[in-house]
Design a protein around this motif. Structure first.
Motif, PDB file in Angstrom:
ATOM      1  N   ARG A   5       0.830  -1.204   0.000  1.00 31.29           N
ATOM      2  CA  ARG A   5       0.000   0.000   0.000  1.00 31.29           C
ATOM      3  C   ARG A   5       0.866   1.256   0.000  1.00 31.29           C
ATOM      4  O   ARG A   5       0.671   2.164  -0.810  1.00 31.29           O
ATOM      5  CB  ARG A   5      -0.920  -0.024   1.214  1.00 31.29           C
ATOM      6  CG  ARG A   5      -1.978   1.049   1.159  1.00 31.29           C
ATOM      7  CD  ARG A   5      -2.933   0.944   2.300  1.00 31.29           C
ATOM      8  NE  ARG A   5      -2.242   1.403   3.507  1.00 31.29           N
ATOM      9  CZ  ARG A   5      -2.530   1.016   4.728  1.00 31.29           C
ATOM     10  NH1 ARG A   5      -3.467   0.132   4.929  1.00 31.29           N
ATOM     11  NH2 ARG A   5      -1.874   1.508   5.747  1.00 31.29           N
ATOM     12  N   PHE A   6       1.854   1.307   0.911  1.00 33.85           N
ATOM     13  CA  PHE A   6       2.698   2.500   0.990  1.00 33.85           C
ATOM     14  C   PHE A   6       3.665   2.587  -0.190  1.00 33.85           C
ATOM     15  O   PHE A   6       3.997   3.671  -0.649  1.00 33.85           O
ATOM     16  CB  PHE A   6       3.442   2.538   2.324  1.00 33.85           C
ATOM     17  CG  PHE A   6       2.529   2.814   3.479  1.00 33.85           C
ATOM     18  CD1 PHE A   6       1.811   3.991   3.546  1.00 33.85           C
ATOM     19  CD2 PHE A   6       2.375   1.881   4.488  1.00 33.85           C
ATOM     20  CE1 PHE A   6       0.959   4.248   4.601  1.00 33.85           C
ATOM     21  CE2 PHE A   6       1.524   2.125   5.559  1.00 33.85           C
ATOM     22  CZ  PHE A   6       0.813   3.310   5.610  1.00 33.85           C
ATOM     23  N   GLY A   7       4.107   1.439  -0.689  1.00 34.29           N
ATOM     24  CA  GLY A   7       4.944   1.445  -1.894  1.00 34.29           C
ATOM     25  C   GLY A   7       4.180   1.964  -3.099  1.00 34.29           C
ATOM     26  O   GLY A   7       4.693   2.757  -3.892  1.00 34.29           O
ATOM     27  N   GLY A   8       2.933   1.507  -3.231  1.00 31.21           N
ATOM     28  CA  GLY A   8       2.085   2.005  -4.316  1.00 31.21           C
ATOM     29  C   GLY A   8       1.810   3.488  -4.186  1.00 31.21           C
ATOM     30  O   GLY A   8       1.824   4.230  -5.171  1.00 31.21           O
ATOM     31  N   ALA A   9       1.581   3.940  -2.949  1.00 28.67           N
ATOM     32  CA  ALA A   9       1.339   5.366  -2.721  1.00 28.67           C
ATOM     33  C   ALA A   9       2.576   6.187  -3.065  1.00 28.67           C
ATOM     34  O   ALA A   9       2.466   7.248  -3.700  1.00 28.67           O
ATOM     35  CB  ALA A   9       0.930   5.600  -1.264  1.00 28.67           C
ATOM     36  N   THR A 120      -5.050  13.503  -9.844  1.00 29.74           N
ATOM     37  CA  THR A 120      -5.664  12.183  -9.732  1.00 29.74           C
ATOM     38  C   THR A 120      -4.724  11.201  -9.042  1.00 29.74           C
ATOM     39  O   THR A 120      -5.137  10.457  -8.143  1.00 29.74           O
ATOM     40  CB  THR A 120      -6.053  11.654 -11.132  1.00 29.74           C
ATOM     41  OG1 THR A 120      -6.963  12.583 -11.739  1.00 29.74           O
ATOM     42  CG2 THR A 120      -6.696  10.283 -11.042  1.00 29.74           C
ATOM     43  N   MET A 121      -3.467  11.183  -9.443  1.00 27.52           N
ATOM     44  CA  MET A 121      -2.504  10.270  -8.819  1.00 27.52           C
ATOM     45  C   MET A 121      -2.321  10.591  -7.349  1.00 27.52           C
ATOM     46  O   MET A 121      -2.237   9.690  -6.512  1.00 27.52           O
ATOM     47  CB  MET A 121      -1.176  10.322  -9.553  1.00 27.52           C
ATOM     48  CG  MET A 121      -1.222   9.672 -10.902  1.00 27.52           C
ATOM     49  SD  MET A 121       0.406   9.609 -11.628  1.00 27.52           S
ATOM     50  CE  MET A 121       0.055   8.751 -13.136  1.00 27.52           C
ATOM     51  N   TRP A 122      -2.263  11.856  -7.005  1.00 29.27           N
ATOM     52  CA  TRP A 122      -2.098  12.235  -5.603  1.00 29.27           C
ATOM     53  C   TRP A 122      -3.337  11.885  -4.783  1.00 29.27           C
ATOM     54  O   TRP A 122      -3.228  11.506  -3.621  1.00 29.27           O
ATOM     55  CB  TRP A 122      -1.755  13.714  -5.485  1.00 29.27           C
ATOM     56  CG  TRP A 122      -0.364  14.021  -5.955  1.00 29.27           C
ATOM     57  CD1 TRP A 122       0.683  13.153  -6.049  1.00 29.27           C
ATOM     58  CD2 TRP A 122       0.128  15.282  -6.390  1.00 29.27           C
ATOM     59  NE1 TRP A 122       1.795  13.800  -6.516  1.00 29.27           N
ATOM     60  CE2 TRP A 122       1.480  15.107  -6.737  1.00 29.27           C
ATOM     61  CE3 TRP A 122      -0.448  16.541  -6.536  1.00 29.27           C
ATOM     62  CZ2 TRP A 122       2.279  16.151  -7.190  1.00 29.27           C
ATOM     63  CZ3 TRP A 122       0.353  17.565  -6.983  1.00 29.27           C
ATOM     64  CH2 TRP A 122       1.693  17.376  -7.315  1.00 29.27           C
ATOM     65  N   ALA A 123      -4.498  11.999  -5.388  1.00 26.01           N
ATOM     66  CA  ALA A 123      -5.727  11.638  -4.676  1.00 26.01           C
ATOM     67  C   ALA A 123      -5.770  10.134  -4.397  1.00 26.01           C
ATOM     68  O   ALA A 123      -6.143   9.705  -3.295  1.00 26.01           O
ATOM     69  CB  ALA A 123      -6.968  12.060  -5.483  1.00 26.01           C
ATOM     70  N   ILE A 124      -5.373   9.341  -5.370  1.00 26.96           N
ATOM     71  CA  ILE A 124      -5.343   7.895  -5.164  1.00 26.96           C
ATOM     72  C   ILE A 124      -4.291   7.535  -4.120  1.00 26.96           C
ATOM     73  O   ILE A 124      -4.520   6.682  -3.249  1.00 26.96           O
ATOM     74  CB  ILE A 124      -5.079   7.156  -6.486  1.00 26.96           C
ATOM     75  CG1 ILE A 124      -6.252   7.376  -7.454  1.00 26.96           C
ATOM     76  CG2 ILE A 124      -4.868   5.660  -6.251  1.00 26.96           C
ATOM     77  CD1 ILE A 124      -5.966   6.916  -8.872  1.00 26.96           C
ATOM     78  N   ALA A 125      -3.138   8.203  -4.160  1.00 31.71           N
ATOM     79  CA  ALA A 125      -2.098   7.962  -3.163  1.00 31.71           C
ATOM     80  C   ALA A 125      -2.597   8.329  -1.766  1.00 31.71           C
ATOM     81  O   ALA A 125      -2.354   7.587  -0.806  1.00 31.71           O
ATOM     82  CB  ALA A 125      -0.834   8.763  -3.508  1.00 31.71           C
ATOM     83  N   ALA A 126      -3.282   9.425  -1.646  1.00 33.15           N
ATOM     84  CA  ALA A 126      -3.838   9.835  -0.345  1.00 33.15           C
ATOM     85  C   ALA A 126      -4.822   8.803   0.172  1.00 33.15           C
ATOM     86  O   ALA A 126      -4.826   8.464   1.361  1.00 33.15           O
ATOM     87  CB  ALA A 126      -4.497  11.216  -0.458  1.00 33.15           C
ATOM     88  N   LYS A 127      -5.633   8.292  -0.711  1.00 31.81           N
ATOM     89  CA  LYS A 127      -6.602   7.261  -0.311  1.00 31.81           C
ATOM     90  C   LYS A 127      -5.878   6.009   0.172  1.00 31.81           C
ATOM     91  O   LYS A 127      -6.283   5.384   1.160  1.00 31.81           O
ATOM     92  CB  LYS A 127      -7.537   6.929  -1.466  1.00 31.81           C
ATOM     93  CG  LYS A 127      -8.625   5.959  -1.091  1.00 31.81           C
ATOM     94  CD  LYS A 127      -9.592   5.720  -2.205  1.00 31.81           C
ATOM     95  CE  LYS A 127     -10.628   4.718  -1.759  1.00 31.81           C
ATOM     96  NZ  LYS A 127     -11.561   4.386  -2.812  1.00 31.81           N
ATOM     97  N   LEU A 128      -4.823   5.634  -0.511  1.00 31.95           N
ATOM     98  CA  LEU A 128      -4.038   4.473  -0.078  1.00 31.95           C
ATOM     99  C   LEU A 128      -3.409   4.701   1.298  1.00 31.95           C
ATOM    100  O   LEU A 128      -3.402   3.817   2.143  1.00 31.95           O
ATOM    101  CB  LEU A 128      -2.935   4.157  -1.096  1.00 31.95           C
ATOM    102  CG  LEU A 128      -3.349   3.463  -2.386  1.00 31.95           C
ATOM    103  CD1 LEU A 128      -2.169   3.381  -3.334  1.00 31.95           C
ATOM    104  CD2 LEU A 128      -3.898   2.086  -2.087  1.00 31.95           C
ATOM    105  N   ILE A 129      -2.867   5.883   1.492  1.00 32.78           N
ATOM    106  CA  ILE A 129      -2.195   6.179   2.767  1.00 32.78           C
ATOM    107  C   ILE A 129      -3.197   6.252   3.914  1.00 32.78           C
ATOM    108  O   ILE A 129      -2.947   5.741   5.002  1.00 32.78           O
ATOM    109  CB  ILE A 129      -1.400   7.503   2.646  1.00 32.78           C
ATOM    110  CG1 ILE A 129      -0.206   7.302   1.702  1.00 32.78           C
ATOM    111  CG2 ILE A 129      -0.926   7.983   4.009  1.00 32.78           C
ATOM    112  CD1 ILE A 129       0.481   8.584   1.305  1.00 32.78           C
ATOM    113  N   LEU A 130      -4.338   6.864   3.674  1.00 35.16           N
ATOM    114  CA  LEU A 130      -5.312   7.095   4.745  1.00 35.16           C
ATOM    115  C   LEU A 130      -6.225   5.899   5.018  1.00 35.16           C
ATOM    116  O   LEU A 130      -6.947   5.903   6.024  1.00 35.16           O
ATOM    117  CB  LEU A 130      -6.167   8.328   4.416  1.00 35.16           C
ATOM    118  CG  LEU A 130      -5.373   9.636   4.293  1.00 35.16           C
ATOM    119  CD1 LEU A 130      -6.283  10.756   3.825  1.00 35.16           C
ATOM    120  CD2 LEU A 130      -4.696   9.983   5.617  1.00 35.16           C
TER     121      LEU A 130
END
Length: 131
Positions: A5-9, A120-130
């Protein structure tokens, strides 16, 4: 699971950064070739190369769709739906590219597209992190 998850983010944050920098600097524009002629063998070789040599083909079909399909009892119907959606997507992508050619000849359109991709990429990363 957390490492993935964090690697993907982290990967998405990095890719988003690259698109944000591209949106900031600009200079991109679509310069399509004027020669519309292509031989059948050249088109088939391009098709095979883009299909079979693309690692995303295997990631999407084997890993992503394969893991999602395990949630459904009727895997044949799921497979038919996945194939239909894929064919529709690529058909629309091909014809949509032709229709959007004049728009993406403008460098400003690339600024906007790169900025949208970054967000979009940052939003998906935020969702993964949170999550």
């Amino acid at each position: 699971e957390a490492a993935m998850r964090f690697g993907g983010a982290a990967f998405l944050i990095w890719c988003g950064w690259r698109n944000a920098v591209s949106a900031w600097r600009g200079g991109s524009a679509l310069e399509a070739a004027e020669d519309d002629q292509q031989t059948l063998s050249s088109a088939i070789l391009t098709l095979v190369a883009l299909s079979l040599l693309n690692p995303h083909v295997y990631l999407d079909t084997v890993v992503l769709i394969g893991s999602i399909s395990s949630q459904y009892d009727n895997r044949v119907a799921f497979g038919f739906g996945a194939v239909t959606a894929s064919m529709t997507f690529f058909f629309m992508l091909g014809y949509g590219a032709r229709l959007l050619r004049p728009l993406f000849a403008n460098p400003r359109a690339w600024h906007v597209l790169d900025a949208l991709i970054a967000v979009t990429m940052w939003a998906i990363a935020a969702k993964l992190i949170l999550s």
